[in-house]
Motif scaffolding. Structure first.
Motif, PDB file in Angstrom:
ATOM      1  N   LEU A 234      -4.890   3.491 -10.189  1.00 13.39           N
ATOM      2  CA  LEU A 234      -6.034   4.324  -9.812  1.00 13.39           C
ATOM      3  C   LEU A 234      -6.491   5.244 -10.939  1.00 13.39           C
ATOM      4  CD1 LEU A 234      -5.081   5.302  -6.157  1.00 13.39           C
ATOM      5  CD2 LEU A 234      -6.857   3.721  -6.888  1.00 13.39           C
ATOM      6  N   THR A 235      -5.566   5.634 -11.806  1.00 14.69           N
ATOM      7  CA  THR A 235      -5.934   6.567 -12.871  1.00 14.69           C
ATOM      8  C   THR A 235      -6.338   5.876 -14.161  1.00 14.69           C
ATOM      9  OG1 THR A 235      -3.584   6.791 -13.429  1.00 14.69           O
ATOM     10  CG2 THR A 235      -4.550   8.480 -12.003  1.00 14.69           C
ATOM     11  N   THR A 236      -6.070   4.580 -14.264  1.00 13.09           N
ATOM     12  CA  THR A 236      -6.421   3.863 -15.498  1.00 13.09           C
ATOM     13  C   THR A 236      -7.317   2.658 -15.272  1.00 13.09           C
ATOM     14  OG1 THR A 236      -4.487   2.382 -15.418  1.00 13.09           O
ATOM     15  CG2 THR A 236      -4.206   4.533 -16.505  1.00 13.09           C
ATOM     16  N   GLY A 237      -7.392   2.156 -14.020  1.00  9.97           N
ATOM     17  CA  GLY A 237      -8.141   0.936 -13.764  1.00  9.97           C
ATOM     18  C   GLY A 237      -7.393  -0.313 -14.203  1.00  9.97           C
ATOM     19  N   ASP A 238      -6.083  -0.217 -14.421  1.00  8.33           N
ATOM     20  CA  ASP A 238      -5.260  -1.327 -14.903  1.00  8.33           C
ATOM     21  C   ASP A 238      -5.018  -2.322 -13.767  1.00  8.33           C
ATOM     22  OD1 ASP A 238      -3.257  -3.022 -15.800  1.00  8.33           O
ATOM     23  OD2 ASP A 238      -2.186  -1.457 -16.877  1.00  8.33           O
ATOM     24  N   SER A 239      -5.576  -3.530 -13.892  1.00  6.48           N
ATOM     25  CA  SER A 239      -5.444  -4.534 -12.824  1.00  6.48           C
ATOM     26  C   SER A 239      -4.013  -5.037 -12.703  1.00  6.48           C
ATOM     27  CB  SER A 239      -6.394  -5.707 -13.074  1.00  6.48           C
ATOM     28  OG  SER A 239      -6.148  -6.298 -14.338  1.00  6.48           O
ATOM     29  N   ASP A 240      -3.266  -5.093 -13.825  1.00  7.99           N
ATOM     30  CA  ASP A 240      -1.875  -5.523 -13.757  1.00  7.99           C
ATOM     31  C   ASP A 240      -1.043  -4.516 -12.965  1.00  7.99           C
ATOM     32  OD1 ASP A 240       0.437  -7.220 -14.679  1.00  7.99           O
ATOM     33  OD2 ASP A 240       1.016  -5.317 -15.598  1.00  7.99           O
ATOM     34  N   ALA A 241      -1.320  -3.213 -13.172  1.00  8.32           N
ATOM     35  CA  ALA A 241      -0.604  -2.184 -12.408  1.00  8.32           C
ATOM     36  C   ALA A 241      -0.915  -2.307 -10.927  1.00  8.32           C
ATOM     37  CB  ALA A 241      -0.995  -0.797 -12.923  1.00  8.32           C
ATOM     38  N   GLU A 242      -2.155  -2.628 -10.595  1.00  4.11           N
ATOM     39  CA  GLU A 242      -2.500  -2.793  -9.183  1.00  4.11           C
ATOM     40  C   GLU A 242      -1.767  -3.979  -8.573  1.00  4.11           C
ATOM     41  OE1 GLU A 242      -6.298  -3.908  -6.418  1.00  4.11           O
ATOM     42  OE2 GLU A 242      -6.670  -2.757  -8.241  1.00  4.11           O
ATOM     43  N   ALA A 243      -1.682  -5.076  -9.346  1.00  2.00           N
ATOM     44  CA  ALA A 243      -0.978  -6.257  -8.838  1.00  2.00           C
ATOM     45  C   ALA A 243       0.497  -5.932  -8.576  1.00  2.00           C
ATOM     46  CB  ALA A 243      -1.108  -7.402  -9.839  1.00  2.00           C
ATOM     47  N   ARG A 244       1.087  -5.159  -9.464  1.00  2.00           N
ATOM     48  CA  ARG A 244       2.487  -4.769  -9.272  1.00  2.00           C
ATOM     49  C   ARG A 244       2.638  -3.856  -8.050  1.00  2.00           C
ATOM     50  NH1 ARG A 244       5.994  -5.169 -13.883  1.00  2.00           N
ATOM     51  NH2 ARG A 244       4.991  -6.267 -15.604  1.00  2.00           N
ATOM     52  N   ALA A 245       1.663  -2.971  -7.862  1.00  2.00           N
ATOM     53  CA  ALA A 245       1.705  -2.100  -6.688  1.00  2.00           C
ATOM     54  C   ALA A 245       1.631  -2.918  -5.410  1.00  2.00           C
ATOM     55  CB  ALA A 245       0.552  -1.099  -6.748  1.00  2.00           C
ATOM     56  N   ARG A 246       0.758  -3.896  -5.385  1.00  2.00           N
ATOM     57  CA  ARG A 246       0.609  -4.730  -4.183  1.00  2.00           C
ATOM     58  C   ARG A 246       1.862  -5.577  -3.948  1.00  2.00           C
ATOM     59  NH1 ARG A 246      -4.142  -3.835  -2.444  1.00  2.00           N
ATOM     60  NH2 ARG A 246      -5.847  -3.264  -3.842  1.00  2.00           N
ATOM     61  N   GLY A 247       2.471  -6.034  -5.049  1.00  2.00           N
ATOM     62  CA  GLY A 247       3.702  -6.808  -4.893  1.00  2.00           C
ATOM     63  C   GLY A 247       4.812  -5.994  -4.271  1.00  2.00           C
ATOM     64  N   SER A 248       4.949  -4.743  -4.717  1.00  4.33           N
ATOM     65  CA  SER A 248       5.979  -3.870  -4.142  1.00  4.33           C
ATOM     66  C   SER A 248       5.628  -3.483  -2.710  1.00  4.33           C
ATOM     67  CB  SER A 248       6.137  -2.607  -4.999  1.00  4.33           C
ATOM     68  OG  SER A 248       6.578  -2.925  -6.293  1.00  4.33           O
ATOM     69  N   ALA A 249       4.351  -3.202  -2.455  1.00  3.01           N
ATOM     70  CA  ALA A 249       3.935  -2.787  -1.116  1.00  3.01           C
ATOM     71  C   ALA A 249       4.147  -3.897  -0.096  1.00  3.01           C
ATOM     72  CB  ALA A 249       2.469  -2.366  -1.139  1.00  3.01           C
ATOM     73  N   ALA A 250       4.011  -5.154  -0.542  1.00  4.01           N
ATOM     74  CA  ALA A 250       4.176  -6.276   0.383  1.00  4.01           C
ATOM     75  C   ALA A 250       5.595  -6.362   0.937  1.00  4.01           C
ATOM     76  CB  ALA A 250       3.811  -7.582  -0.328  1.00  4.01           C
ATOM     77  N   LEU A 251       6.556  -5.738   0.259  1.00  4.86           N
ATOM     78  CA  LEU A 251       7.945  -5.747   0.713  1.00  4.86           C
ATOM     79  C   LEU A 251       8.231  -4.672   1.752  1.00  4.86           C
ATOM     80  CD1 LEU A 251       9.668  -6.214  -2.786  1.00  4.86           C
ATOM     81  CD2 LEU A 251       9.098  -7.988  -1.110  1.00  4.86           C
ATOM     82  N   LEU A 252       7.246  -3.790   1.980  1.00  4.44           N
ATOM     83  CA  LEU A 252       7.432  -2.690   2.923  1.00  4.44           C
ATOM     84  C   LEU A 252       6.994  -3.103   4.327  1.00  4.44           C
ATOM     85  CD1 LEU A 252       5.956   0.169   0.681  1.00  4.44           C
ATOM     86  CD2 LEU A 252       8.388  -0.273   1.145  1.00  4.44           C
ATOM     87  N   PRO A 253       7.474  -2.417   5.353  1.00  6.62           N
ATOM     88  CA  PRO A 253       7.019  -2.713   6.716  1.00  6.62           C
ATOM     89  C   PRO A 253       5.506  -2.551   6.831  1.00  6.62           C
ATOM     90  CG  PRO A 253       8.962  -1.301   6.751  1.00  6.62           C
ATOM     91  CD  PRO A 253       8.532  -1.386   5.328  1.00  6.62           C
ATOM     92  N   VAL A 254       4.922  -3.269   7.751  1.00 10.12           N
ATOM     93  CA  VAL A 254       3.467  -3.267   7.911  1.00 10.12           C
ATOM     94  C   VAL A 254       2.943  -1.878   8.224  1.00 10.12           C
ATOM     95  CG1 VAL A 254       1.567  -4.190   9.285  1.00 10.12           C
ATOM     96  CG2 VAL A 254       3.468  -5.671   8.643  1.00 10.12           C
ATOM     97  N   ASP A 255       3.716  -1.074   8.958  1.00  9.06           N
ATOM     98  CA  ASP A 255       3.246   0.248   9.345  1.00  9.06           C
ATOM     99  C   ASP A 255       3.621   1.335   8.339  1.00  9.06           C
ATOM    100  OD1 ASP A 255       5.935   0.151   9.785  1.00  9.06           O
ATOM    101  OD2 ASP A 255       5.879   1.104  11.769  1.00  9.06           O
ATOM    102  N   ASN A 256       4.158   0.955   7.190  1.00  3.85           N
ATOM    103  CA  ASN A 256       4.526   1.948   6.188  1.00  3.85           C
ATOM    104  C   ASN A 256       3.261   2.590   5.600  1.00  3.85           C
ATOM    105  OD1 ASN A 256       5.086   2.715   3.164  1.00  3.85           O
ATOM    106  ND2 ASN A 256       7.097   2.693   4.162  1.00  3.85           N
ATOM    107  N   PRO A 257       3.183   3.920   5.524  1.00  6.87           N
ATOM    108  CA  PRO A 257       1.956   4.576   5.043  1.00  6.87           C
ATOM    109  C   PRO A 257       1.626   4.247   3.586  1.00  6.87           C
ATOM    110  CG  PRO A 257       3.727   6.177   5.363  1.00  6.87           C
ATOM    111  CD  PRO A 257       4.189   4.897   5.980  1.00  6.87           C
ATOM    112  N   VAL A 258       2.657   4.073   2.734  1.00  8.14           N
ATOM    113  CA  VAL A 258       2.374   3.740   1.335  1.00  8.14           C
ATOM    114  C   VAL A 258       1.778   2.335   1.240  1.00  8.14           C
ATOM    115  CG1 VAL A 258       3.423   3.290  -0.919  1.00  8.14           C
ATOM    116  CG2 VAL A 258       4.105   5.308   0.397  1.00  8.14           C
ATOM    117  N   ARG A 259       2.303   1.406   2.045  1.00  8.34           N
ATOM    118  CA  ARG A 259       1.722   0.067   2.052  1.00  8.34           C
ATOM    119  C   ARG A 259       0.261   0.130   2.501  1.00  8.34           C
ATOM    120  NH1 ARG A 259       4.027  -5.587   4.704  1.00  8.34           N
ATOM    121  NH2 ARG A 259       2.071  -6.757   4.469  1.00  8.34           N
TER     122      ARG A 259
END
Length: 653
Positions: free
Chosen positions: A148-173
């Motif tokens: 969000l602070t750099t517009g780095d698409s690779d960082a976003e992909a990594r964020a989504r990869g980690s978030a996908a491992l969290l429960p569906v109702d997790n606020p960070v996900r």
């Protein structure tokens, strides 16, 4: 604020010589009744851990500093204290004074983003990831902060990869997934629709939709409130000037508060760019009035002569600059254009405003030429790759880059910005021998361009008096010298190449000094002060290395200065620091000097001394004309050697 500036530079890898001594000195300023113990503890611990981490050995002390920093990050403190807590927490983690470095870096990054210091937030979030030990939720959070602070698409992909491992109702996900698709800009940045529009009302309504979407995401501040008010005024069948002014003044308050922290976020800048873009659509007199007022509000520090406590010896330059910045953020006065034009009666004005892309590169320049009572001229010039490269060389100020710039490249850049009929208008004025002063007000990094000595569409400004000014307000408050200069008071470091030759070449009465102490207590109307020395720094932290010792800007402002001051020193006329628009010429003008000659970039001593000697050979001559003529006589020299001097303030002819 002053301590956060020092710590911010350290975190981002941009420390300055003397930062350690400055930070230690600033700690003494914290022992005041209105500063609470938590802030004092965090600041003292932050300075210690930043510059002498080995001294922070007592566990109880480490714990107290860390707790104070965390509390400043987490509580509803003033934003400069939130940033202080975040910086201290990050530095504690970086030096190993943390029980969970990754988590502390992440908490610091979250707080930095909350006050929209995105460069720092990205740095701290990356440090959190590198430190390790994060949970899956924290890892997703950290990568999303980077995205969000750099517009780095690779960082976003990594964020989504980690978030996908969290429960569906997790606020960070949920937070990560709600920020789709990939952003190409820092968050919450309103933009003008890319499709060209001829209807400002329709464009404003489309921007309002974007702003409502941002508000629905939970982002609500003065910037958003102000921009919505302004866009509603723009969307009216006829521009509602009072409502637009109210909205833009509110947004400006937010912009100034962020500027004081050290980084103006893209969202704030983009929002004001959107306000400017819409005013350019089918602009009539009302739109140009509002545009000029907005430009003035962006460049002016809101200060007038006599308002700055120069005589306060106990206040360091950093603290004074921070205090002035806070005052400007709290009380942003909307400019009175009619009053400003009246104070500048008889002068033409050229206002220059840059627009940046996501990477901070200037992509186009809007110019407004005001000639009373004839009217105005409005132009937006898009810069091509060559012009961007030329401007980039001036913006960086490195001698290696400046040495590659040619006179032809400078003339090409300026010619692209100044409309042909504006140049023709100035030329016709010159032909009629009507010496109408032209005041150029460049914003930000445009202040490093030698506008006053460039050739525009085959015409030179040299036949008309041309000066630079930090704002219309500052220029309008300056009294114009009514008599020519006759006596030169010199403070020249003769150890510099060309110093002795400069003194030998001066004509008329010359009085030599080694420092400020021997200057006449009551300068005469015909006095001129000439300084040739080394110099360095920014804004109020700038220092001149005179023969009898270094002096700061507060020392210079307190001295009995004549109406004309010439400073042949590196970057003495360079752009103002980001945190507060108070460059050296502005300081001198606020101290009562009417005309300032100063250096835009690092000045080679010998060519500078030669140009000044030629410019000051004819007592009584206009400084703006004399400096330009001397520069033209040295046109065979490389650009870096002969174009670095500029005249600021008011013409003294």
């Amino acid at each position: 604020m002053a301590i956060t500036s020092v710590l911010s530079r350290l975190c981002l890898g941009r420390p300055r010589a003397g930062d350690r001594d400055l930070a230690v000195a600033l700690l003494t300023e914290l022992h005041q009744p209105h500063i609470d113990r938590m802030t004092r503890a965090a600041a003292a611990g932050g300075v210690t851990v930043a510059f002498t981490p080995a001294r922070l050995t007592e566990r109880q002390l480490v714990l107290a500093v860390r707790i104070s920093a965390r509390d400043l990050c987490a509580t509803d403190q003033p934003e400069h204290r939130v940033l202080l807590g975040a910086l201290v927490l990050a530095l504690m983690a970086r030096t190993g004074h943390s029980d969970n470095g990754g988590a502390d870096f992440l908490a610091a990054a979250t707080a930095m983003r909350r006050v929209e210091q995105y460069d720092l937030a990205a740095w701290s979030a990356r440090c959190a990831i590198a430190a390790g030990g994060l949970t899956t939720e924290e890892t997703a959070n950290a990568w999303m902060l980077v995205a969000l602070t750099t517009g780095d698409s690779d960082a976003e992909a990594r964020a989504r990869g980690s978030a996908a491992l969290l429960p569906v109702d997790n606020p960070v996900r949920g937070w990560v997934e709600s920020n789709a698709p990939t952003r190409t800009a820092p968050p919450d940045a309103p933009t003008v629709p890319r499709t060209p529009l001829r209807d400002r009302g329709a464009a404003a309504r489309r921007v309002l939709v974007d702003l409502e979407e941002v508000a629905e995401q939970g982002h609500e501040d003065d910037l958003l409130t102000g921009l919505r008010l302004a866009m509603e005024a723009y969307a009216a069948p006829e521009l509602d000037l009072p409502a637009a002014r109210k909205g833009l003044a509110t947004a400006l308050r937010h912009w100034r508060s962020r500027r004081g922290l050290g980084q103006v976020p893209f969202a704030a800048t983009a929002g004001l760019h959107a306000a400017i873009d819409l005013l350019l659509i089918d602009a009539s007199s009302d739109e140009v009035i509002l545009l000029c007022e907005l430009f003035e509000a962006l460049v002016d520090a809101g200060l007038t002569p006599g308002e700055i406590p120069w005589a306060t010896d106990s206040t360091t330059p950093s603290v004074l600059q921070a205090a002035l910045s806070r005052r400007a953020a709290r009380q942003p006065a909307w400019p009175d254009l009619e009053g400003l034009l009246a104070s500048l009666d008889g002068s033409d004005l050229l206002l220059l405003h840059p627009r940046h892309d996501l990477h901070g590169v200037i992509v186009d320049i809007t110019s407004v030429y005001l000639r009373t009572p004839a009217g105005f001229s409005l132009r937006r010039a898009r810069l091509d790759a060559q012009d961007r490269s030329t401007l980039g060389a001036f913006s960086g100020g490195a001698l290696a880059d400046l040495s590659k710039v040619t006179r032809e490249q400078i003339d090409r850049l300026v010619t692209g910005v100044v409309a042909k009929h504006v140049a023709d208008s100035v030329a016709r004025s010159d032909a009629r021998s009507v010496a109408r002063e032209l005041i150029i007000v460049p914003m930000g990094r445009l202040a490093a361009v030698p506008w006053t000595t460039a050739r525009v569409r085959g015409h030179s400004w040299a036949a008309a008096p041309v000066v630079l000014a930090p704002s219309m307000s500052v220029a309008g408050a300056l009294p114009r010298p009514r008599t020519g200069w006759t006596t030169v008071h010199t403070i020249v470091d003769t150890r510099l190449p060309g110093g002795e030759e400069l003194l030998a070449g001066l004509c008329g009465p010359v009085v030599r000094h080694r420092g400020l102490g021997s200057l006449p207590a009551d300068p005469g109307p015909g006095d001129l002060l000439l300084i040739l020395s080394h110099g360095g720094g920014e804004g109020l932290e700038y220092r001149l290395h005179l023969p009898d010792g270094p002096v700061g800007m507060s020392d210079l402002a307190r001295a009995p200065l004549p109406r004309r001051v010439v400073i042949g020193a590196c970057r003495s006329g360079g752009p103002a620091p980001t945190a507060f628009p108070l460059a050296v010429p502005t300081v001198l003008m606020l101290a009562g000097v009417s005309t300032v000659v100063a250096g835009l970039w690092p000045l080679p001593s010998e060519p500078t001394a030669r140009i000044l000697s030629q410019a000051l050979r004819h007592p009584g001559a206009s400084l703006s004309s004399a400096v330009r003529e001397a520069i033209d006589r040295n046109g065979h020299e490389p650009v870096v050697n002969h174009l670095g001097l500029a005249v600021f303030g008011r013409d003294d002819s």
